[in-house]
Design a protein around this motif. Sequence first.
Motif, short mmCIF file in Angstrom:
data_model
loop_
_atom_site.label_atom_id
_atom_site.label_comp_id
_atom_site.label_asym_id
_atom_site.label_seq_id
_atom_site.Cartn_x
_atom_site.Cartn_y
_atom_site.Cartn_z
N GLY A 268 0.82 -1.21 0.00
CA GLY A 268 0.00 0.00 0.00
C GLY A 268 0.85 1.26 0.00
N MET A 269 1.93 1.26 0.80
CA MET A 269 2.85 2.39 0.84
C MET A 269 3.49 2.61 -0.53
SD MET A 269 6.46 2.56 2.88
CE MET A 269 7.11 1.33 1.74
N THR A 270 3.92 1.54 -1.18
CA THR A 270 4.56 1.65 -2.49
C THR A 270 3.57 2.15 -3.53
OG1 THR A 270 5.95 -0.25 -1.88
CG2 THR A 270 5.96 0.43 -4.19
N VAL A 271 2.33 1.69 -3.41
CA VAL A 271 1.30 2.14 -4.36
C VAL A 271 1.01 3.63 -4.18
CG1 VAL A 271 -1.16 1.95 -4.94
CG2 VAL A 271 0.23 -0.11 -4.70
N THR A 272 0.99 4.12 -2.94
CA THR A 272 0.76 5.56 -2.75
C THR A 272 1.88 6.37 -3.41
OG1 THR A 272 1.89 5.66 -0.59
CG2 THR A 272 -0.48 5.21 -0.57
N PHE A 273 3.11 5.85 -3.35
CA PHE A 273 4.23 6.52 -4.01
C PHE A 273 4.00 6.57 -5.52
CE2 PHE A 273 8.22 6.45 -6.28
CZ PHE A 273 8.99 7.41 -5.64
N VAL A 274 3.68 5.41 -6.12
CA VAL A 274 3.47 5.35 -7.56
C VAL A 274 2.28 6.22 -7.97
CG1 VAL A 274 2.88 3.82 -9.49
CG2 VAL A 274 4.50 3.05 -7.74
#
Length: 485
Positions: A268-274
């Motif tokens: 989820g954290m990585t997706v918010t970045f992308v």
Amino acid sequence: MSDTRRLGWSLALLALAQTVFALDLNIVFVALPEIGEDLGFPGQTQQLVVSAYVVFAGGFLLLGGRAADLLGRRRMFVLALTLYALSSLAGGLADSAGVIIAARAVQGVGGALLLPATLSLINTLFEEGPRRNRALAVWGGAGASGLTLGALLGGVLTERFGWPAVFYVNVPLAGLIALAALYVVPRDPARGERRRFDLPGALSVTGGSTLLVFGLVEGPELGWGDPLVVGAFAVAAVLLAAFAFVEARSADPLMPFRLFRNRSLTVGMTVTFVYMATFGVLPYFLTVLLQSVHGYSALETGLAFLVPSVAIAAGTQLGERMTTRLGTRATLLSGFSVGAVGTAVLALGFDDGAGYGLLVPGLVVSGLGQGVVWTAMWIAAATGTPAHEQGVANGIASTALNIGNAIGLALFTVVADVGTEGKAGAALRSATADGEFLVVLLTAAGMAAGLLVTLALPRSGAARTVRTAPQAAPGLVNAPGKSGS
């Protein structure tokens, strides 16, 4: 007041707070020329009014998330809104560039406290599953509305009442929501065993994050080789390395690294970045296209944003229904797929000879995908995290969101400016549109990368709660008869 009604009113206040937060992201942009003219600072430094907010919001997010866990979610929610109201009043009364930049910096700190506090309240008041999904969709839809209101109000207020009005409008809004929260939002639970705030970790990560975002924001303006930018990156690297060293040895760390064993939070954290490096940069380049290439006024630009804002708001509601029925993984995959296709179509409208009508199909499809991903990514980030650590989990995801936006804008601004050097008039407009066409296609490719990241989520979309010490403080009560997540 019954528990059910209190939950409903609490959600309404949390959604209103998100509206104010989102509104403030856009409302100042259209007033920048008047602010610079009235306060006497040149155009190239007016960007500091925006940068001050972005830098301090990005630097204090993780601290804000941990403060919500340790000091109380409602307390931090009310404090954040109070900072918003006071700093907005100071901004409206500002008689110099220094005062207005300082006011925007304090607003940024308020935003850094507000976002994780709001999210952690939602994630603890509403139990994991359909109730939380619905609450996050309402919150997300309110944010989309705030972005639209910001663009529209910024133009209307500046034209009718002057630039101070874009600051004054926040004062009654934030103040009333803060007062109402004291009566509606459930009190913070009594704290159990006293826990340390991890001051070394707080200072190092806040300083490091602030300097990192500063370097990313100011790099395109000052130049990547500028000593101030290089120095900011160097000190940021040292401070963030020190933070990792401190956290690995702390008995009660600001950011427990064990949280990253929760695959749903990590993805989820990585997706918010992308998300913010791709979807999140589109409004900036769309604004440049409409105003600098097509010559739209501030008010016309705000009206043009109605179409994507409505599409995004609809996508947030669709994302909630899809997540409940299909799971987080399938919903994110669908959202990124639709968003990538819609954004590729949107690129066709980035031409100096194209009208607004050519942008509409891409804006609608891309906006739907954007809204779906927005709701689902926050559900993913909250899944499997215990209630008493929702604040820091949302601070982690929010920090990734902010840094993603800063990095995306920094990189794509460089790409968009290639070929514009030394040009003016029609040639500059054509080169600007061509550069932005390439940028929009690259963001679509970035959304395809989001698909690959999403594949790491469990197929069910669920994650097991991370084990914590038995003496951990309980979270807020969720729906009647339910325990914390």
